[in-house]
Design an enzyme around this catalytic site. Structure first.
Site, mmCIF file in Angstrom:
data_model
loop_
_atom_site.group_PDB
_atom_site.id
_atom_site.type_symbol
_atom_site.label_atom_id
_atom_site.label_comp_id
_atom_site.label_asym_id
_atom_site.label_seq_id
_atom_site.Cartn_x
_atom_site.Cartn_y
_atom_site.Cartn_z
ATOM 1 N N GLU A 1 0.508 -0.757 -4.724
ATOM 2 C CA GLU A 1 -0.700 0.229 -4.842
ATOM 3 C C GLU A 1 -0.101 1.624 -4.809
ATOM 4 O O GLU A 1 0.808 1.890 -3.823
ATOM 5 C CB GLU A 1 -1.766 -0.104 -3.640
ATOM 6 C CG GLU A 1 -2.990 0.675 -3.991
ATOM 7 C CD GLU A 1 -3.147 1.966 -3.158
ATOM 8 O OE1 GLU A 1 -4.145 2.776 -3.388
ATOM 9 O OE2 GLU A 1 -2.061 2.463 -2.456
ATOM 10 N N HIS B 1 0.931 -1.278 0.078
ATOM 11 C CA HIS B 1 0.249 -0.097 -0.108
ATOM 12 C C HIS B 1 0.892 1.266 -0.104
ATOM 13 O O HIS B 1 1.665 1.641 0.927
ATOM 14 C CB HIS B 1 -0.631 -0.204 1.314
ATOM 15 C CG HIS B 1 -1.794 0.941 1.441
ATOM 16 N ND1 HIS B 1 -1.870 2.093 2.687
ATOM 17 C CD2 HIS B 1 -2.910 1.572 0.599
ATOM 18 C CE1 HIS B 1 -2.692 2.804 2.277
ATOM 19 N NE2 HIS B 1 -3.341 2.603 1.363
ATOM 20 N N GLU C 1 -4.448 3.767 -8.195
ATOM 21 C CA GLU C 1 -5.738 4.685 -7.787
ATOM 22 C C GLU C 1 -5.632 6.007 -8.141
ATOM 23 O O GLU C 1 -4.921 6.571 -8.211
ATOM 24 C CB GLU C 1 -5.871 4.569 -6.273
ATOM 25 C CG GLU C 1 -7.283 5.109 -5.665
ATOM 26 C CD GLU C 1 -7.432 5.347 -4.345
ATOM 27 O OE1 GLU C 1 -6.492 4.964 -3.656
ATOM 28 O OE2 GLU C 1 -8.242 6.252 -4.099
ATOM 29 N N HIS D 1 -0.566 10.922 -2.464
ATOM 30 C CA HIS D 1 -1.854 10.584 -1.977
ATOM 31 C C HIS D 1 -2.774 11.837 -1.691
ATOM 32 O O HIS D 1 -3.909 11.882 -2.294
ATOM 33 C CB HIS D 1 -1.723 9.874 -0.596
ATOM 34 C CG HIS D 1 -3.022 9.466 0.108
ATOM 35 N ND1 HIS D 1 -3.749 10.174 0.650
ATOM 36 C CD2 HIS D 1 -3.739 8.310 -0.022
ATOM 37 C CE1 HIS D 1 -4.618 9.653 1.254
ATOM 38 N NE2 HIS D 1 -4.681 8.469 0.805
ATOM 39 N N ASP E 1 -1.109 6.239 -5.613
ATOM 40 C CA ASP E 1 -2.126 7.305 -5.993
ATOM 41 C C ASP E 1 -1.583 8.091 -6.827
ATOM 42 O O ASP E 1 -0.348 8.465 -6.848
ATOM 43 C CB ASP E 1 -2.435 7.858 -4.658
ATOM 44 C CG ASP E 1 -2.769 7.007 -3.421
ATOM 45 O OD1 ASP E 1 -3.846 6.347 -3.239
ATOM 46 O OD2 ASP E 1 -2.065 6.846 -2.502
HETATM 47 O O1 G3P Z 1 -6.531 1.221 -2.443
HETATM 48 C C1 G3P Z 1 -7.287 1.345 -1.206
HETATM 49 C C2 G3P Z 1 -6.594 2.458 -0.484
HETATM 50 O O2 G3P Z 1 -5.636 2.850 -1.137
HETATM 51 C C3 G3P Z 1 -7.695 3.605 -0.375
HETATM 52 O O3 G3P Z 1 -7.568 4.228 0.396
HETATM 53 O O4 G3P Z 1 -6.424 6.713 1.176
HETATM 54 O O5 G3P Z 1 -4.995 4.666 1.294
HETATM 55 O O6 G3P Z 1 -5.860 5.874 -0.896
HETATM 56 P P1 G3P Z 1 -6.243 5.358 0.432
HETATM 57 CA CA CA Z 2 -4.644 4.343 -2.578
#
Ligand code: G3P
Ligand code: CA
Length: 246
Positions: free
Chosen positions: A35, A8, A110, A50, A37
């Site tokens: 993962e 993450h 994301e 993020h 952003d």
């Molecule tokens: O992919 C799930 C998670 O990353 C979503 O929440 O706030 O960590 O981007 P956040």
């Molecule tokens: Ca995310």
């Protein structure tokens, strides 16, 4: 081997989130994927960060979208965590794709376009995934479901994921409506029934954000397809040892 382990924002427990440092650590620690952003800069470059604001994870101020890529590159994206990470920069998505491409890792991208509109973010991300030939190893997720439909129109072959928070009554039905292949489900919403129903509807279930060992093991027993975690090494150790390993 299931469940797949997605780091993450990279291996973000001990490395500055969404930096090449955190993604390199994820590769090293045995994650199956990362993962991250993405958002657009003022000059329409795709950066990996993020928050819509710079304050929490950089030494800059203001909104990401009000800065050019060159301006953002002058900032440290690691000194907030520890002085040794001061050289870390906000990466361009292309740098992360170049890092991951020679590996076997998958990438969850994301789109951060729920609170702050990001016109043409979908197009830019699809272009980059195509130019790095990463379409098959990528999944595009978003809390903005209309954006996922937009991605499907642009690139039917790229998998998408309905990312949600809170309770949805029949998330598998919404996923079908928005043509996604995966559900990214908050940990408190994951139940045996949700996993079974989603599988019956042909959907993969990925849980977020799963950091505790007990939850990792429990979700594996339930047959979840993947977990998104800040601790990819913890998950790797658990999933490669013990009676249910393999
Ligand atoms: O992919 C799930 C998670 O990353 C979503 O929440 O706030 O960590 O981007 P956040
Ligand atoms: Ca995310």
């Amino acid at each position: 081997m299931r469940p797949l382990i997605f780091a993450h924002r990279g291996a973000s427990a001990r490395h500055p989130e969404n930096t090449l440092e955190a993604f390199r650590a994820a590769i090293r620690l045995g994650a199956d994927g990362i993962e991250l952003d993405v958002q657009l800069t003022r000059d329409r470059e795709v950066v990996v960060i993020h928050d819509p604001w710079l304050e929490r994870t950089t030494n800059g101020t203001g909104q990401v979208r009000n800065h050019s890529f060159a301006e953002l590159r002058r900032l440290s994206a690691g000194s907030w965590l520890h002085p040794r990470f001061a050289p870390c920069k906000i990466p361009h998505l292309r740098e992360v794709l170049a890092l991951v491409r020679p590996t076997r890792l998958q990438v969850i991208v994301e789109l951060k376009n729920f609170f702050v509109p990001q016109p043409e973010l979908e197009e830019r991300v699809v272009e980059l995934l195509r130019s790095y030939e990463m379409e098959e190893r990528a999944v595009i997720s978003s809390f903005n479901f209309n954006s996922l439909l937009q991605v499907k129109k642009l690139a039917p072959a790229i998998r998408t994921a309905l990312l949600y928070i809170g309770h949805l009554r029949e998330p598998w039905a919404i996923a079908q409506q928005y043509q996604t292949e995966q559900l990214h489900v908050p940990k408190e919403e994951i139940t045996p029934a949700l996993i079974n129903q989603s599988h019956r509807h042909g959907l993969e279930v990925i849980g977020w954000t799963i950091n505790r060992s007990q939850a990792m093991l429990q979700l594996r027993k339930l047959g979840i397809d993947g977990i998104i975690t800040n601790y990819p090494l913890r998950a790797r150790k658990l999933f490669t040892s013990g009676p249910n390993a393999g």
